[in-house]
Design an enzyme around this catalytic site. Structure first.
Site, PDB file in Angstrom:
ATOM      1  N   LYS A 121       0.750  -1.223   0.141  1.00 28.66           N
ATOM      2  CA  LYS A 121      -0.237  -0.190  -0.006  1.00 28.66           C
ATOM      3  C   LYS A 121       0.702   1.233   0.022  1.00 28.66           C
ATOM      4  O   LYS A 121       0.660   2.508  -0.573  1.00 28.66           O
ATOM      5  CB  LYS A 121      -0.801   0.465   1.110  1.00 28.66           C
ATOM      6  CG  LYS A 121      -2.032  -1.317   1.119  1.00 28.66           C
ATOM      7  CD  LYS A 121      -2.804  -1.232   2.414  1.00 28.66           C
ATOM      8  CE  LYS A 121      -3.688  -2.314   2.578  1.00 28.66           C
ATOM      9  NZ  LYS A 121      -4.498  -2.504   3.222  1.00 28.66           N
TER      10      LYS A 121
ATOM     11  N   GLN B  71      -4.689  -1.080   9.806  1.00 27.45           N
ATOM     12  CA  GLN B  71      -4.013  -3.194   9.325  1.00 27.45           C
ATOM     13  C   GLN B  71      -5.071  -4.088  10.578  1.00 27.45           C
ATOM     14  O   GLN B  71      -4.430  -3.641  10.742  1.00 27.45           O
ATOM     15  CB  GLN B  71      -3.152  -3.209   8.846  1.00 27.45           C
ATOM     16  CG  GLN B  71      -2.650  -4.735   7.881  1.00 27.45           C
ATOM     17  CD  GLN B  71      -3.586  -4.336   7.063  1.00 27.45           C
ATOM     18  OE1 GLN B  71      -3.227  -3.253   6.318  1.00 27.45           O
ATOM     19  NE2 GLN B  71      -3.991  -5.408   6.443  1.00 27.45           N
TER      20      GLN B  71
ATOM     21  N   ASP C 233     -11.718   2.494   3.108  1.00 28.38           N
ATOM     22  CA  ASP C 233     -11.670   1.213   3.535  1.00 28.38           C
ATOM     23  C   ASP C 233     -13.295   1.233   3.167  1.00 28.38           C
ATOM     24  O   ASP C 233     -12.845  -0.349   2.511  1.00 28.38           O
ATOM     25  CB  ASP C 233     -11.129   0.655   4.641  1.00 28.38           C
ATOM     26  CG  ASP C 233      -9.766   0.037   4.834  1.00 28.38           C
ATOM     27  OD1 ASP C 233      -9.145   0.085   3.309  1.00 28.38           O
ATOM     28  OD2 ASP C 233      -8.768  -0.641   5.285  1.00 28.38           O
TER      29      ASP C 233
END
Ligand code: NAD
Length: 302
Positions: free
Chosen positions: A54, A98, A121
């Protein structure tokens, strides 16, 4: 092979180039670039490799990136305080925590603490609600379903009036992609059925699908005879079925298989995504797009 391959690796490159161009333009006109923070708690090798990818992608497209690694024993309270700090930070447009988090931390509490306008997200209940309403309300579709829809659009597959069957009802893939495909708008307007472990006749539903989206996590679940000739088959499944030595690096790597019997299905389907190299590369790509969108919302450009 009769099916046209929908390659996520190629679509990823197209989208990342588009993002890079747009970031440059915004920088020239407005003097800012998107800012993404990744928060990694602990040092699980799988999480480190996801976060590293990422970060690498964020740099590639010209974002500023803060990598905020925290020890595995960070308290829930301290993690919440860290999120609050980034919620208030004007230079940050996307906050990514995460998962999975250590057992002593409540995932839900942490994800719900992220400012919905920085929740790139798309997992915050506010963004789930916005997605359900559809249209202009939508800010950040969750990245994997967002990637699936984009692949279908870019492959030129007609969705309006199409019979879409989604195998799987998870919150990160099945339910959101079904919701997105049923909305009014491009890449949508479909008639959608969701099937799952309690569905009576899985095969009968799959056979009706003009677009079959499979996210079950069961290797080779979908048999070739379940596929309508010419259908578009999107295989989201990523199943580790063994290990092999990489010819490129000499290292041991996982053998991955999708949820669809690819070799047989590609002779019947009109379009199909491979595993690996299909949906997989799209998720991080759409995370970048959501982060860019977040800055554009802030600047009033969307
Ligand atoms: P999940 O385990 O949360 O959900 C799986 C769903 O499939 C469940 O709703 C279940 O009811 C359904 N299901 C399972 N077995 C079934 C069966 N035999 N018949 C009918 N339905 C069945 O999984 P998930 O998080 O949605 O992920 C699904 C798959 O997609 C996994 O292989 C995962 O690794 C993969 N995945 C890939 C990406 C990506 O490529 N970027 C992202 C997310 C998930």
């Amino acid at each position: 092979m009769t099916a046209k391959l929908i390659k996520g690796t190629e679509i990823r490159e197209e989208i990342l180039e588009e993002i890079t161009r747009e970031v440059k333009e915004i920088k020239e006109k407005h003097g800012v670039v998107p800012g993404l923070v990744t928060i990694l708690v602990g040092s699980s090798p799988a999480s480190i490799s996801y976060v590293t990818l990422k970060i690498k992608t964020a740099h590639r497209v010209g974002f500023t990136e803060i990598q905020d690694d925290q020890p595995v024993d960070i308290s829930e309270e301290d993690l919440l305080a860290l999120i609050e700090k980034y919620n208030k930070d004007e230079s940050i447009n996307g906050i990514l925590v995460q998962l999975p988090l250590p057992k002593h931390i409540d995932d839900k509490k942490i994800l719900n603490a992220i400012d919905p306008d920085k929740d790139v997200d798309g997992f915050h209940p506010v963004n789930v609600g916005r997605l359900m309403i559809g249209g202009d309300e939508v800010k950040f579709p969750p990245c994997t379903p967002f990637g699936i829809q984009e692949m279908i659009i870019r492959a030129g597959v007609e969705t309006s009036g199409a019979e879409v069957v989604v195998v799987g009802r998870s919150n990160i893939v099945g339910k959101p992609i079904a919701n997105m495909m049923v909305q009014k708008g491009p890449g949508a307007n479909a008639t959608v059925t969701i099937v799952h472990t309690r569905t009576k006749d899985l095969a009968a539903h799959c056979k009706r699908a003009d677009i079959l989206i499979v996210a079950a996590g069961v290797p080779d679940l979908v048999k070739p005879e379940w596929i309508k000739p010419g259908a578009c088959v999107i295989d989201v499944g990523v199943n580790r079925v063994g290990e092999k030595i990489s010819e490129k690096t000499g290292k041991t790597i996982a053998i991955l298989k999708g949820d669809v019997d690819f070799d047989a299905a590609k002779e019947i389907a009109g379009y199909i995504t491979p595993v690996p190299g299909g949906v997989g590369p799209m998720t991080i790509t759409m995370l970048m797009l959501n982060t860019l969108k977040s800055l554009k919302f802030k600047l009033g450009l969307m």
